[in-house]
Design a protein around this motif. Structure first.
Motif, PDB file in Angstrom:
ATOM      1  N   PRO A  26       0.812  -1.232   0.000  1.00  0.00           N
ATOM      2  CA  PRO A  26       0.000   0.000   0.000  1.00  0.00           C
ATOM      3  C   PRO A  26       0.842   1.278   0.000  1.00  0.00           C
ATOM      4  CG  PRO A  26      -0.950  -1.600   1.497  1.00  0.00           C
ATOM      5  CD  PRO A  26       0.382  -2.161   1.067  1.00  0.00           C
ATOM      6  N   ILE A  27       2.015   1.249   0.629  1.00  0.00           N
ATOM      7  CA  ILE A  27       2.883   2.424   0.636  1.00  0.00           C
ATOM      8  C   ILE A  27       3.422   2.679  -0.766  1.00  0.00           C
ATOM      9  CG2 ILE A  27       5.090   3.320   1.470  1.00  0.00           C
ATOM     10  CD1 ILE A  27       4.490   2.033   4.151  1.00  0.00           C
ATOM     11  N   ASN A  28       3.908   1.619  -1.413  1.00  0.00           N
ATOM     12  CA  ASN A  28       4.404   1.770  -2.785  1.00  0.00           C
ATOM     13  C   ASN A  28       3.291   2.191  -3.732  1.00  0.00           C
ATOM     14  OD1 ASN A  28       7.047   1.030  -2.110  1.00  0.00           O
ATOM     15  ND2 ASN A  28       6.592  -1.141  -2.361  1.00  0.00           N
ATOM     16  N   ASP A  29       2.120   1.590  -3.579  1.00  0.00           N
ATOM     17  CA  ASP A  29       0.996   1.922  -4.453  1.00  0.00           C
ATOM     18  C   ASP A  29       0.621   3.397  -4.313  1.00  0.00           C
ATOM     19  OD1 ASP A  29       0.945  -0.692  -5.291  1.00  0.00           O
ATOM     20  OD2 ASP A  29      -0.735  -1.282  -4.015  1.00  0.00           O
ATOM     21  N   GLY A  30       0.652   3.902  -3.078  1.00  0.00           N
ATOM     22  CA  GLY A  30       0.352   5.310  -2.863  1.00  0.00           C
ATOM     23  C   GLY A  30       1.355   6.216  -3.550  1.00  0.00           C
ATOM     24  N   LEU A  31       2.633   5.817  -3.501  1.00  0.00           N
ATOM     25  CA  LEU A  31       3.680   6.587  -4.180  1.00  0.00           C
ATOM     26  C   LEU A  31       3.476   6.547  -5.685  1.00  0.00           C
ATOM     27  CD1 LEU A  31       6.446   8.027  -4.367  1.00  0.00           C
ATOM     28  CD2 LEU A  31       7.503   5.753  -4.226  1.00  0.00           C
ATOM     29  N   TYR A  32       3.264   5.346  -6.227  1.00  0.00           N
ATOM     30  CA  TYR A  32       3.114   5.206  -7.672  1.00  0.00           C
ATOM     31  C   TYR A  32       1.887   5.954  -8.177  1.00  0.00           C
ATOM     32  CZ  TYR A  32       6.399   1.322  -6.996  1.00  0.00           C
ATOM     33  OH  TYR A  32       7.472   0.558  -6.650  1.00  0.00           O
ATOM     34  N   PHE A  33       0.863   6.076  -7.333  1.00  0.00           N
ATOM     35  CA  PHE A  33      -0.356   6.779  -7.715  1.00  0.00           C
ATOM     36  C   PHE A  33      -0.051   8.196  -8.190  1.00  0.00           C
ATOM     37  CE2 PHE A  33      -4.037   9.441  -6.535  1.00  0.00           C
ATOM     38  CZ  PHE A  33      -5.036   8.802  -7.246  1.00  0.00           C
ATOM     39  N   PHE A  34       0.978   8.826  -7.596  1.00  0.00           N
ATOM     40  CA  PHE A  34       1.333  10.191  -7.964  1.00  0.00           C
ATOM     41  C   PHE A  34       2.222  10.267  -9.203  1.00  0.00           C
ATOM     42  CE2 PHE A  34       0.217  10.721  -3.505  1.00  0.00           C
ATOM     43  CZ  PHE A  34      -0.437  11.943  -3.489  1.00  0.00           C
ATOM     44  N   LEU A  35       2.919   9.193  -9.526  1.00  0.00           N
ATOM     45  CA  LEU A  35       3.941   9.269 -10.573  1.00  0.00           C
ATOM     46  C   LEU A  35       3.359   9.644 -11.935  1.00  0.00           C
ATOM     47  CD1 LEU A  35       6.333   6.257  -9.833  1.00  0.00           C
ATOM     48  CD2 LEU A  35       6.550   8.654  -9.145  1.00  0.00           C
ATOM     49  N   GLY A  36       2.210   9.078 -12.260  1.00  0.00           N
ATOM     50  CA  GLY A  36       1.610   9.367 -13.560  1.00  0.00           C
ATOM     51  C   GLY A  36       1.367  10.850 -13.750  1.00  0.00           C
ATOM     52  N   SER A  37       0.890  11.526 -12.683  1.00  0.00           N
ATOM     53  CA  SER A  37       0.626  12.961 -12.776  1.00  0.00           C
ATOM     54  C   SER A  37       1.915  13.768 -12.804  1.00  0.00           C
ATOM     55  CB  SER A  37      -0.245  13.404 -11.595  1.00  0.00           C
ATOM     56  OG  SER A  37      -1.509  12.787 -11.658  1.00  0.00           O
ATOM     57  N   ILE A  38       2.908  13.361 -12.019  1.00  0.00           N
ATOM     58  CA  ILE A  38       4.170  14.096 -11.971  1.00  0.00           C
ATOM     59  C   ILE A  38       4.880  14.038 -13.321  1.00  0.00           C
ATOM     60  CG2 ILE A  38       6.485  14.108 -10.952  1.00  0.00           C
ATOM     61  CD1 ILE A  38       5.157  13.176  -8.328  1.00  0.00           C
ATOM     62  N   PHE A  39       4.820  12.874 -13.965  1.00  0.00           N
ATOM     63  CA  PHE A  39       5.516  12.685 -15.239  1.00  0.00           C
ATOM     64  C   PHE A  39       4.635  12.938 -16.460  1.00  0.00           C
ATOM     65  CE2 PHE A  39       8.512   9.537 -12.995  1.00  0.00           C
ATOM     66  CZ  PHE A  39       9.538  10.472 -12.916  1.00  0.00           C
ATOM     67  N   ALA A  40       3.413  13.397 -16.244  1.00  0.00           N
ATOM     68  CA  ALA A  40       2.429  13.466 -17.339  1.00  0.00           C
ATOM     69  C   ALA A  40       2.871  14.340 -18.498  1.00  0.00           C
ATOM     70  CB  ALA A  40       1.088  13.959 -16.790  1.00  0.00           C
ATOM     71  N   ASP A  41       3.661  15.386 -18.233  1.00  0.00           N
ATOM     72  CA  ASP A  41       4.031  16.324 -19.299  1.00  0.00           C
ATOM     73  C   ASP A  41       5.327  15.948 -20.006  1.00  0.00           C
ATOM     74  OD1 ASP A  41       1.799  17.898 -18.836  1.00  0.00           O
ATOM     75  OD2 ASP A  41       2.828  19.156 -17.360  1.00  0.00           O
ATOM     76  N   LEU A  42       5.929  14.816 -19.659  1.00  0.00           N
ATOM     77  CA  LEU A  42       7.136  14.384 -20.362  1.00  0.00           C
ATOM     78  C   LEU A  42       6.776  13.921 -21.774  1.00  0.00           C
ATOM     79  CD1 LEU A  42       9.181  12.410 -17.677  1.00  0.00           C
ATOM     80  CD2 LEU A  42       9.237  14.840 -18.233  1.00  0.00           C
ATOM     81  N   PRO A  43       7.740  13.939 -22.694  1.00  0.00           N
ATOM     82  CA  PRO A  43       7.463  13.506 -24.070  1.00  0.00           C
ATOM     83  C   PRO A  43       6.935  12.069 -24.127  1.00  0.00           C
ATOM     84  CG  PRO A  43       9.575  14.634 -23.948  1.00  0.00           C
ATOM     85  CD  PRO A  43       9.124  14.441 -22.535  1.00  0.00           C
ATOM     86  N   PRO A  44       6.114  11.761 -25.133  1.00  0.00           N
ATOM     87  CA  PRO A  44       5.522  10.418 -25.240  1.00  0.00           C
ATOM     88  C   PRO A  44       6.555   9.299 -25.371  1.00  0.00           C
ATOM     89  CG  PRO A  44       4.401  11.962 -26.685  1.00  0.00           C
ATOM     90  CD  PRO A  44       5.610  12.669 -26.173  1.00  0.00           C
ATOM     91  N   GLU A  45       7.745   9.609 -25.891  1.00  0.00           N
ATOM     92  CA  GLU A  45       8.768   8.584 -26.072  1.00  0.00           C
ATOM     93  C   GLU A  45       9.994   8.877 -25.198  1.00  0.00           C
ATOM     94  OE1 GLU A  45       9.496   8.185 -30.249  1.00  0.00           O
ATOM     95  OE2 GLU A  45       7.518   7.290 -30.624  1.00  0.00           O
ATOM     96  N   SER A  46       9.735   9.197 -23.957  1.00  0.00           N
ATOM     97  CA  SER A  46      10.800   9.547 -23.019  1.00  0.00           C
ATOM     98  C   SER A  46      11.666   8.344 -22.667  1.00  0.00           C
ATOM     99  CB  SER A  46      10.193  10.110 -21.728  1.00  0.00           C
ATOM    100  OG  SER A  46       9.597  11.358 -21.954  1.00  0.00           O
ATOM    101  N   ASP A  47      12.911   8.636 -22.286  1.00  0.00           N
ATOM    102  CA  ASP A  47      13.774   7.634 -21.668  1.00  0.00           C
ATOM    103  C   ASP A  47      13.994   8.052 -20.218  1.00  0.00           C
ATOM    104  OD1 ASP A  47      15.790   5.246 -22.288  1.00  0.00           O
ATOM    105  OD2 ASP A  47      16.730   6.603 -20.847  1.00  0.00           O
ATOM    106  N   ILE A  48      13.690   7.140 -19.295  1.00  0.00           N
ATOM    107  CA  ILE A  48      13.721   7.437 -17.868  1.00  0.00           C
ATOM    108  C   ILE A  48      14.901   6.719 -17.223  1.00  0.00           C
ATOM    109  CG2 ILE A  48      12.415   7.386 -15.715  1.00  0.00           C
ATOM    110  CD1 ILE A  48      11.180   9.109 -17.937  1.00  0.00           C
ATOM    111  N   LEU A  49      15.645   7.463 -16.429  1.00  0.00           N
ATOM    112  CA  LEU A  49      16.779   6.931 -15.688  1.00  0.00           C
ATOM    113  C   LEU A  49      16.274   6.428 -14.346  1.00  0.00           C
ATOM    114  CD1 LEU A  49      19.943   6.742 -15.569  1.00  0.00           C
ATOM    115  CD2 LEU A  49      19.898   9.033 -14.557  1.00  0.00           C
ATOM    116  N   CYS A  50      16.392   5.115 -14.112  1.00  0.00           N
ATOM    117  CA  CYS A  50      15.904   4.501 -12.873  1.00  0.00           C
ATOM    118  C   CYS A  50      17.098   4.035 -12.048  1.00  0.00           C
ATOM    119  CB  CYS A  50      14.973   3.336 -13.182  1.00  0.00           C
ATOM    120  SG  CYS A  50      13.466   3.840 -14.035  1.00  0.00           S
ATOM    121  N   ILE A  51      17.391   4.742 -10.968  1.00  0.00           N
ATOM    122  CA  ILE A  51      18.596   4.519 -10.182  1.00  0.00           C
ATOM    123  C   ILE A  51      18.258   3.664  -8.969  1.00  0.00           C
ATOM    124  CG2 ILE A  51      20.450   5.681  -8.905  1.00  0.00           C
ATOM    125  CD1 ILE A  51      19.335   8.216 -10.676  1.00  0.00           C
TER     126      ILE A  51
END
Length: 234
Positions: A26-51
């Motif tokens: 549930p903690i991770n799900d709550g965090l991920y719930f926000f990610l779509g909105s935070i990243f919504a304005d990135l280009p459709p074919e973005s490359d994301i760096l996952c550290i």
């Protein structure tokens, strides 16, 4: 902990990591719930760096949410990275990923990225200047005005309520009542091996690393989440 100790710790946990922490979903799900909105304005074919991608949970979420994105996956633990690769292969995502076993500073400079995630990573960097340098390394690999999302454990350990918050947090993690001895041992670890500091200070460290006006958007127990935009002159 030094880097070799961190790698060894996560190598030991890799095989049963997701099962061990499944009750924390549930903690991770709550965090991920926000990610779509935070990243919504990135280009459709973005490359994301996952550290410090671990077993790849955020990759699975983001990969489904943004089907045209690609990912640069960084993980120092070989066994964690193997679990991550298997999960992404099962999800049909492995061909959208570039995998790098190691730390961020050893990643070849292939491209500038459109966004970045760093979940529960910088907390292992005890020196504040080194921690800011870590964020500056991220910023240097991003396009101007790209977005980074970062989470870490945070608390004011000198506050009178810290003892109760820590006890609650450990009870949630253990999924059971914890002893006073366990609380004291973890308190010591959080003072020596993990840089648990007030959230305001983490925001300042991120700013010093080349990001503008970090926004704390999430808290669940000791986990605090920030997002910030890479500065133009970084």
């Amino acid at each position: 902990m030094n880097k070799d100790e961190i790698k060894a710790l996560f190598d030991q946990q890799a095989e049963g990591y997701d099962q061990q922490w499944s009750h924390m979903a549930p903690i991770n799900d709550g965090l991920y719930f926000f990610l779509g909105s935070i990243f919504a304005d990135l280009p459709p074919e973005s490359d994301i760096l996952c550290i410090g991608a671990g077993t790849g949970k955020e990759l699975l979420y983001l990969g489904e949410r943004f089907p045209n994105w690609t990912f640069t996956v960084i993980e120092p633990s070989a066994k964690m990275l193997t679990v991550c690769k298997n999960s992404l292969q099962q999800a049909g995502m492995s061909d959208r990923c570039y995998f790098h076993e190691g730390y961020l500073e050893t990643l070849p400079q292939r491209t500038q990225h459109d966004g970045a995630t760093s979940f529960l990573v910088s907390q292992f960097i005890l020196n504040p200047d080194d921690r800011s340098a870590f964020f500056r390394e991220i910023a240097g690999r991003l396009k101007p005005e790209s977005v980074m999302v970062s989470t870490d454990l945070a608390a004011d350990t000198s506050a009178p309520e810290y003892e109760k918050l820590l006890s609650l947090w450990l009870t949630v993690m253990a999924n059971a009542k914890v002893s006073e001895d366990m609380i004291n041992r973890v308190k010591t670890a959080y003072n020596t091996d993990v840089a648990v500091i007030p959230a305001k200070q983490i925001g300042e460290i991120i700013s010093a690393g080349g990001f503008e006006h970090p926004v704390q958007f999430y808290q669940a127990g000791l986990i605090h989440g920030f997002y910030a935009v890479r500065g133009r002159d970084c």
